[in-house]
Write a protein that holds these residues in place. Sequence first.
Motif, PDB file in Angstrom:
ATOM      1  N   GLU A 183     -26.810  -5.968  24.925  1.00 38.62           N
ATOM      2  CA  GLU A 183     -25.876  -5.913  23.795  1.00 38.62           C
ATOM      3  C   GLU A 183     -25.932  -7.165  22.946  1.00 38.62           C
ATOM      4  OE1 GLU A 183     -21.197  -4.649  23.031  1.00 38.62           O
ATOM      5  OE2 GLU A 183     -21.902  -5.166  25.039  1.00 38.62           O
ATOM      6  N   TYR A 196     -20.357  11.673  31.498  1.00 35.48           N
ATOM      7  CA  TYR A 196     -21.262  12.331  30.562  1.00 35.48           C
ATOM      8  C   TYR A 196     -21.005  13.834  30.505  1.00 35.48           C
ATOM      9  CZ  TYR A 196     -25.541  14.605  28.968  1.00 35.48           C
ATOM     10  OH  TYR A 196     -26.428  15.427  28.329  1.00 35.48           O
ATOM     11  N   ASP A 204     -25.704   7.211  26.013  1.00 39.85           N
ATOM     12  CA  ASP A 204     -25.906   5.765  25.919  1.00 39.85           C
ATOM     13  C   ASP A 204     -25.430   5.092  27.208  1.00 39.85           C
ATOM     14  OD1 ASP A 204     -26.313   3.198  25.128  1.00 39.85           O
ATOM     15  OD2 ASP A 204     -24.579   3.098  23.801  1.00 39.85           O
ATOM     16  N   PRO A 205     -26.303   4.382  27.933  1.00 40.35           N
ATOM     17  CA  PRO A 205     -25.886   3.755  29.197  1.00 40.35           C
ATOM     18  C   PRO A 205     -25.012   2.531  29.005  1.00 40.35           C
ATOM     19  CG  PRO A 205     -28.151   3.168  28.710  1.00 40.35           C
ATOM     20  CD  PRO A 205     -27.727   4.154  27.647  1.00 40.35           C
ATOM     21  N   GLY A 206     -24.972   1.978  27.790  1.00 41.28           N
ATOM     22  CA  GLY A 206     -24.179   0.774  27.571  1.00 41.28           C
ATOM     23  C   GLY A 206     -24.889  -0.455  28.093  1.00 41.28           C
ATOM     24  N   SER A 207     -24.147  -1.517  28.285  1.00 42.32           N
ATOM     25  CA  SER A 207     -24.697  -2.772  28.770  1.00 42.32           C
ATOM     26  C   SER A 207     -24.114  -3.099  30.135  1.00 42.32           C
ATOM     27  CB  SER A 207     -24.386  -3.914  27.790  1.00 42.32           C
ATOM     28  OG  SER A 207     -22.983  -4.072  27.649  1.00 42.32           O
ATOM     29  N   GLU A 237     -26.377  12.033  21.964  1.00 43.40           N
ATOM     30  CA  GLU A 237     -27.065  10.756  22.093  1.00 43.40           C
ATOM     31  C   GLU A 237     -26.084   9.638  22.442  1.00 43.40           C
ATOM     32  OE1 GLU A 237     -29.213  10.028  18.559  1.00 43.40           O
ATOM     33  OE2 GLU A 237     -30.629  11.689  18.836  1.00 43.40           O
ATOM     34  N   GLU A 238     -24.911   9.649  21.797  1.00 38.47           N
ATOM     35  CA  GLU A 238     -23.903   8.631  22.095  1.00 38.47           C
ATOM     36  C   GLU A 238     -23.370   8.789  23.513  1.00 38.47           C
ATOM     37  OE1 GLU A 238     -20.946   8.946  19.112  1.00 38.47           O
ATOM     38  OE2 GLU A 238     -22.191   8.067  17.525  1.00 38.47           O
ATOM     39  N   TYR A 283     -29.918  -0.393  31.465  1.00 36.72           N
ATOM     40  CA  TYR A 283     -28.917  -0.912  30.535  1.00 36.72           C
ATOM     41  C   TYR A 283     -29.556  -1.474  29.270  1.00 36.72           C
ATOM     42  CZ  TYR A 283     -25.406  -0.518  34.205  1.00 36.72           C
ATOM     43  OH  TYR A 283     -24.553  -0.046  35.160  1.00 36.72           O
ATOM     44  N   ASN A 284     -28.782  -1.429  28.196  1.00 38.57           N
ATOM     45  CA  ASN A 284     -29.178  -2.049  26.931  1.00 38.57           C
ATOM     46  C   ASN A 284     -28.666  -3.476  26.889  1.00 38.57           C
ATOM     47  OD1 ASN A 284     -30.275   0.419  26.006  1.00 38.57           O
ATOM     48  ND2 ASN A 284     -28.250   1.087  25.307  1.00 38.57           N
ATOM     49  N   LYS A 325     -25.966  14.081  17.654  1.00 38.41           N
ATOM     50  CA  LYS A 325     -25.558  12.681  17.585  1.00 38.41           C
ATOM     51  C   LYS A 325     -24.532  12.367  18.670  1.00 38.41           C
ATOM     52  CE  LYS A 325     -23.605   9.240  14.451  1.00 38.41           C
ATOM     53  NZ  LYS A 325     -23.036   8.988  13.086  1.00 38.41           N
TER      54      LYS A 325
END
Length: 570
Positions: free
Chosen positions: A420, A345, A364-367, A360-361, A417-418, A357
């Motif tokens: 996906e 990061y 993003d923690p991802g999955s 923010e990307e 995590y998100n 933007k």
Amino acid sequence: MWLNQTKVLVRNVALDPDEQTSELVEHFFKVNHPDHYLTHQVVYDANKLTELVNERKKIHNWLDYYQLKYARNQLKRPSFKTGFLGLWGNKVDAIDHYTAEIERLSKEISTERQTISNNPKSIMPAAFVSFRTRWGAAVCAQTQQSRNPTVWLTEWAPEPCDVYWNNLPIPYISLAIRRLLIAVAFFFLTFFFMIPIAFVQSLANIEGIEKALPFLKPIIELKFIKSIIAGFLPGIALKIFLLVLPTILMIMSKFEGFISLSALERRSATRYYIFLFINVFLGSIITGTAFQQLNNFLHESANNIPKTIGVSIPMKATFFITYIMVDGWAGVAGEILRLKALIIYHLKVFFLVKTEKDKEEAMDPGSLGFSTGEPQIQLYFLLGLVYAVVAPILLPFIIIFFGLAYVVYRHQIINVYNQEYESAASFWPDVHVRIIVALVVSQLLLMGLLSTKQAAQSTPLLIALPILTIWFHTFCKGRFEPAFVRYPLQEAMMKDTLERVREPNLNLLSFLHDAYVHPVFKDHDGSDTDAASEEPELGPELVPTKRQSSRKLLLPSRADSSSSSHLTGV
């Protein structure tokens, strides 16, 4: 899950020179599934359009950055050099340059969209077909659609967020060739990787290093250096070798042509586990034995090889304890601290982030990486089963790892995590198979070890263990696996009936109309441009066709079953 219970993916559509793919799909399903077919969406080869859209997004991001920079200081217009990394080239006005680039890309995107819409070659022989009921979709997805088993191949469609769009344009006929090539490549990757693993394992033998490199003996004999070489260096070196492996395996899975993200991760996870089993587990035991007892392999008879391997299993307990601490404990600690993500990061913020933007990307923690985390956990499960009897000293390290992993990953999945995609627990059959494999391997290794001890006479009695384990796997496979690969018609009819009672006015077409439209088309105008999306009328109708063989076919009604014989040739 409701959406893809009425969606079916059909591939390898039997093309006809007189009809386009969209017309052909509509005609086929209106004839063969007249009461349940609703609509369809053909698959476009939009990979080039995707590249153009992504490039425009990057250019637009640069334009936002320079506009923001100019808004903060309007005394000087921002500029840059057009050469590599802005180090050389013509110096141009940044805002004007990127505005012109966006206009150029917008024209190319518009042209490419028109090309895709007008060029029949851009439409692939595949489509997402929607049905009015779950029952109709289940019948279509789980049955053979044509006399020729190589055309009109149907399968359950993955959820829209699970679709890997880049692989949909791959011709179905080339999938078998791709998978054969990847199988050969994976074989060489797995077994040629034994060479660096063998070298890493040889580092654990300090005496061997001193014999090969005698000038390093004064340094190696230092207590601190010796402890590092014998204790942590093999595990750390092995971990470095394995860092790039998941990326390689994911690239191989994408090349194979899987159409969903969950399928990509499942295949990568399976290959990663096979790799860990052969190179980390078997490679550590067999290779270590080859370095330490090479003369035994060369001069002893083949009957003594099982004895040599059996003796080496307890000898490698120390290495696996170190591996669990270095890879397992440290990995769990790194997961909760997320040091890797934190470093990446800050590197992105320092070098790449230009706008909010971008920030923010970057955040993003991802999955959760199922393709790497799940095989590693099952490797520790295998080690626990194997060494539970052979060297129980390893069990506390395994138990501590699983306790830490449960607490940490539960927190990460819930709070970090998100998600996906949703794959309806499709990982579980693979997990169950690997658990059974671990049980059988531990039982066979226990038999081999006991055959080298004074308890050799009791070894034949243990043959029942792997036999019973395999029988249990066969029973579970027949009893539970169908729930993961097939959808019972009874369950589908029950849900359809309840849905008709609870929501009699439900308009399925409003949900299914653009659910499986390629994201680049949605980004452009928010709607599907496919002409074959109108809701068909109910009841018997004439299905027009452009084929020269038969112009019109009468669809049978529910009460008229005699006309079904006229449709068998369609």
